[in-house]
Design an enzyme around this catalytic site. Structure first.
Site, PDB file in Angstrom:
ATOM      1  N   ASP A  46       0.778  -1.411   0.011  1.00 39.79           N
ATOM      2  CA  ASP A  46      -0.112  -0.016   0.727  1.00 39.79           C
ATOM      3  C   ASP A  46       0.154   1.495   0.073  1.00 39.79           C
ATOM      4  O   ASP A  46       1.274   1.089   0.652  1.00 39.79           O
ATOM      5  CB  ASP A  46      -0.652   0.505   1.451  1.00 39.79           C
ATOM      6  CG  ASP A  46      -2.037   1.185   0.970  1.00 39.79           C
ATOM      7  OD1 ASP A  46      -3.058   1.203   0.817  1.00 39.79           O
ATOM      8  OD2 ASP A  46      -1.638   2.631   2.149  1.00 39.79           O
ATOM      9  N   TYR A  51       3.483   9.921  -0.547  1.00 40.58           N
ATOM     10  CA  TYR A  51       4.299   9.060  -0.020  1.00 40.58           C
ATOM     11  C   TYR A  51       5.707   9.468  -0.223  1.00 40.58           C
ATOM     12  O   TYR A  51       6.710   9.025   0.622  1.00 40.58           O
ATOM     13  CB  TYR A  51       3.773   7.718   0.682  1.00 40.58           C
ATOM     14  CG  TYR A  51       2.230   7.637   1.216  1.00 40.58           C
ATOM     15  CD1 TYR A  51       2.176   8.343   1.833  1.00 40.58           C
ATOM     16  CD2 TYR A  51       2.600   6.331   1.327  1.00 40.58           C
ATOM     17  CE1 TYR A  51       0.394   8.302   2.539  1.00 40.58           C
ATOM     18  CE2 TYR A  51       1.245   5.649   1.957  1.00 40.58           C
ATOM     19  CZ  TYR A  51       0.540   6.737   2.283  1.00 40.58           C
ATOM     20  OH  TYR A  51      -0.742   6.203   2.492  1.00 40.58           O
ATOM     21  N   LYS A  76      -2.440   5.684  -4.637  1.00 36.94           N
ATOM     22  CA  LYS A  76      -3.183   6.691  -4.819  1.00 36.94           C
ATOM     23  C   LYS A  76      -3.527   8.153  -4.455  1.00 36.94           C
ATOM     24  O   LYS A  76      -2.121   8.647  -5.180  1.00 36.94           O
ATOM     25  CB  LYS A  76      -3.735   6.944  -2.495  1.00 36.94           C
ATOM     26  CG  LYS A  76      -3.945   5.555  -1.751  1.00 36.94           C
ATOM     27  CD  LYS A  76      -4.382   5.468  -0.139  1.00 36.94           C
ATOM     28  CE  LYS A  76      -3.509   4.859   0.077  1.00 36.94           C
ATOM     29  NZ  LYS A  76      -1.904   4.449   1.004  1.00 36.94           N
ATOM     30  N   HIS A 109      -7.353   9.660  -2.371  1.00 41.39           N
ATOM     31  CA  HIS A 109      -6.357   9.685  -0.816  1.00 41.39           C
ATOM     32  C   HIS A 109      -7.967  10.413   0.101  1.00 41.39           C
ATOM     33  O   HIS A 109      -7.723   9.735   1.373  1.00 41.39           O
ATOM     34  CB  HIS A 109      -5.632  10.357  -0.838  1.00 41.39           C
ATOM     35  CG  HIS A 109      -4.304   9.751   0.348  1.00 41.39           C
ATOM     36  ND1 HIS A 109      -2.937   9.556   0.215  1.00 41.39           N
ATOM     37  CD2 HIS A 109      -4.470   9.297   1.291  1.00 41.39           C
ATOM     38  CE1 HIS A 109      -2.347   8.857   1.158  1.00 41.39           C
ATOM     39  NE2 HIS A 109      -3.247   9.148   2.011  1.00 41.39           N
TER      40      HIS A 109
HETATM   41  P1  NAD Z   1       0.730   1.412  11.789  1.00 44.68           P
HETATM   42  O1  NAD Z   1      -0.898   1.062  13.022  1.00 44.68           O
HETATM   43  O2  NAD Z   1       0.671   0.134  10.414  1.00 44.68           O
HETATM   44  O3  NAD Z   1       1.848   1.435  12.684  1.00 44.68           O
HETATM   45  C1  NAD Z   1       2.728   1.183  12.855  1.00 44.68           C
HETATM   46  C2  NAD Z   1       3.847   1.941  13.886  1.00 44.68           C
HETATM   47  O4  NAD Z   1       3.540   0.978  15.033  1.00 44.68           O
HETATM   48  C3  NAD Z   1       5.480   1.811  13.345  1.00 44.68           C
HETATM   49  O5  NAD Z   1       6.006   2.684  12.712  1.00 44.68           O
HETATM   50  C4  NAD Z   1       5.985   0.756  14.299  1.00 44.68           C
HETATM   51  O6  NAD Z   1       6.161   2.108  15.070  1.00 44.68           O
HETATM   52  C5  NAD Z   1       4.914   0.058  14.820  1.00 44.68           C
HETATM   53  N1  NAD Z   1       5.090  -0.974  14.786  1.00 44.68           N
HETATM   54  C6  NAD Z   1       4.675  -1.589  14.038  1.00 44.68           C
HETATM   55  N2  NAD Z   1       5.042  -3.469  14.134  1.00 44.68           N
HETATM   56  C7  NAD Z   1       5.253  -3.092  15.418  1.00 44.68           C
HETATM   57  C8  NAD Z   1       5.090  -4.575  16.121  1.00 44.68           C
HETATM   58  N3  NAD Z   1       5.052  -5.535  15.724  1.00 44.68           N
HETATM   59  N4  NAD Z   1       5.260  -4.345  17.652  1.00 44.68           N
HETATM   60  C9  NAD Z   1       5.554  -3.052  17.583  1.00 44.68           C
HETATM   61  N5  NAD Z   1       5.403  -1.728  17.247  1.00 44.68           N
HETATM   62  C10 NAD Z   1       5.418  -2.020  15.857  1.00 44.68           C
HETATM   63  O7  NAD Z   1      -0.305   2.970  11.612  1.00 44.68           O
HETATM   64  P2  NAD Z   1       0.626   3.542  10.157  1.00 44.68           P
HETATM   65  O8  NAD Z   1       1.688   3.183   9.165  1.00 44.68           O
HETATM   66  O9  NAD Z   1       0.066   5.004  10.286  1.00 44.68           O
HETATM   67  O10 NAD Z   1      -0.680   2.752   9.154  1.00 44.68           O
HETATM   68  C11 NAD Z   1      -0.411   1.689   8.422  1.00 44.68           C
HETATM   69  C12 NAD Z   1      -0.536   1.853   6.894  1.00 44.68           C
HETATM   70  O11 NAD Z   1      -1.036   2.042   6.570  1.00 44.68           O
HETATM   71  C13 NAD Z   1       0.764   3.004   6.175  1.00 44.68           C
HETATM   72  O12 NAD Z   1       1.966   2.462   6.347  1.00 44.68           O
HETATM   73  C14 NAD Z   1       0.072   3.456   5.092  1.00 44.68           C
HETATM   74  O13 NAD Z   1       0.323   2.654   4.258  1.00 44.68           O
HETATM   75  C15 NAD Z   1      -1.514   3.572   5.632  1.00 44.68           C
HETATM   76  N6  NAD Z   1      -1.850   5.376   5.663  1.00 44.68           N
HETATM   77  C16 NAD Z   1      -3.196   5.275   5.014  1.00 44.68           C
HETATM   78  C17 NAD Z   1      -3.611   6.438   5.206  1.00 44.68           C
HETATM   79  C18 NAD Z   1      -4.765   7.424   4.697  1.00 44.68           C
HETATM   80  O14 NAD Z   1      -4.863   8.134   5.094  1.00 44.68           O
HETATM   81  N7  NAD Z   1      -4.550   6.203   3.471  1.00 44.68           N
HETATM   82  C19 NAD Z   1      -3.013   7.147   6.350  1.00 44.68           C
HETATM   83  C20 NAD Z   1      -1.840   7.066   7.376  1.00 44.68           C
HETATM   84  C21 NAD Z   1      -1.362   5.356   7.131  1.00 44.68           C
END
Ligand code: NAD
Length: 275
Positions: A46, A51, A76, A109
């Site tokens: 994704d 990004y 997106k 997005h």
């Molecule tokens: P997430 O909930 O996936 O959290 C990621 C963070 O959690 C990492 O940076 C790390 O600090 C921690 N983490 C990950 N695995 C872990 C583990 N096993 N144990 C402990 N900590 C851990 O948050 P995110 O990155 O905001 O969201 C995931 C994906 O969603 C993004 O990479 C992106 O692709 C998408 N996204 C989309 C939008 C949108 O507006 N459509 C917005 C935000 C994110």
């Protein structure tokens, strides 16, 4: 072979229920980090134009040698490119950066209701879909009112709505709306961005009960609810941990405990006002 189950979208396309999110992974690190995720077994990636890592993503996909039909690539359209013609141009640019002939899923997005261009934007998405350059089209951060408008003014029902969703923001109303219209729910920030949520004592208790980590419990909860999830990590051990969520099952009491964590807490912007 991947153990990841697929869901079937409303146009028959199948999408892995667990994918890899790449927000905040710098372009010059994307090939390494995504390469690691692909080696671990993830097949769904994704990304998004905003990004700034579509090129690195494309390099990782090409270097993997994995046949294109086994991959599921989402990107997106960024807010500033909304509008019919600008969307078509932005899509061409994304495809070129990814080095692909098609994406599996293309999402708007954010709705940016103040601009009032998401209907025209979606009409360009319908052209891209009809031309076969996106196997499925959908939206992100759309609230039921925005979806109602799209359903009324366009003809292809969005396959997916990708929204902020985690145990502290369970999105019951949106999920019910999606279910009643054949739209798959995809959860962004599925781990609540890590800190805070993963330290919650109720989740720690479930993790201890199952001999799993808090992140695995939260991802398992999403999967059992039927959500598509795209956790992000740049750390190899966590990339593996987040993929290892198919060997256990939460029971009804576990699910009830997690249901009790909903506090309506948003980590990201409010889609009704975000520009
Ligand atoms: P997430 O909930 O996936 O959290 C990621 C963070 O959690 C990492 O940076 C790390 O600090 C921690 N983490 C990950 N695995 C872990 C583990 N096993 N144990 C402990 N900590 C851990 O948050 P995110 O990155 O905001 O969201 C995931 C994906 O969603 C993004 O990479 C992106 O692709 C998408 N996204 C989309 C939008 C949108 O507006 N459509 C917005 C935000 C994110």
């Amino acid at each position: 072979m991947s153990k990841v189950p697929s869901i079937t979208l409303n146009n028959g396309v199948t999408m892995p229920q667990l994918g890899f999110g790449v927000f905040q992974i710098p372009d010059d690190e994307a090939a390494t980090v995504i390469g690691h995720a692909l080696d671990t077994g993830y097949r769904s990636i994704d990304t998004a134009a905003v990004y700034g890592n579509e090129e690195g993503t494309g390099r990782a996909l090409a270097a993997s040698g994995i046949p294109r039909e086994e991959l599921f690539v989402t990107t997106k359209l960024w807010n500033s490119e909304q509008g019919y013609d600008s969307t078509l141009r932005a899509f061409d640019a994304s495809l070129a950066k990814l080095g692909l002939e098609y994406v599996d899923l293309y999402l708007i997005h954010w709705p940016v209701p103040a601009r009032d261009t998401y209907v025209d934007t979606y009409k360009a998405f319908e052209k891209i879909y009809t031309d076969g350059r996106a196997k499925a089209i959908g939206v992100s951060n759309f609230q039921p009112a925005h979806l109602e408008r799209l359903l009324g003014e366009t003809s292809v029902v969005p396959a997916v709505n990708q929204i902020e969703l985690h145990p502290r923001l369970q999105q019951a109303e949106a999920r019910a709306f999606h279910a009643s219209h054949g739209i798959a729910t995809e959860a962004w920030s599925p781990l609540g961005q890590g800190k805070g949520l993963l330290e919650d004592p109720a989740i720690a208790e479930l993790a201890a009960k199952h001999g799993r980590t808090p992140a695995q419990v939260v991802l398992r909860w999403h999967l059992q609810l039927g959500n598509v999830v795209i956790p992000k990590s740049a750390t190899p051990s966590r990339i593996a941990e987040n993929f290892d969520v198919f060997g256990f099952e939460l029971d009804d009491a576990d699910l009830a405990a997690l249901a009790g964590l909903d506090s309506g807490t948003r980590l990201g912007p409010d889609p009704a006002t975000f520009e």
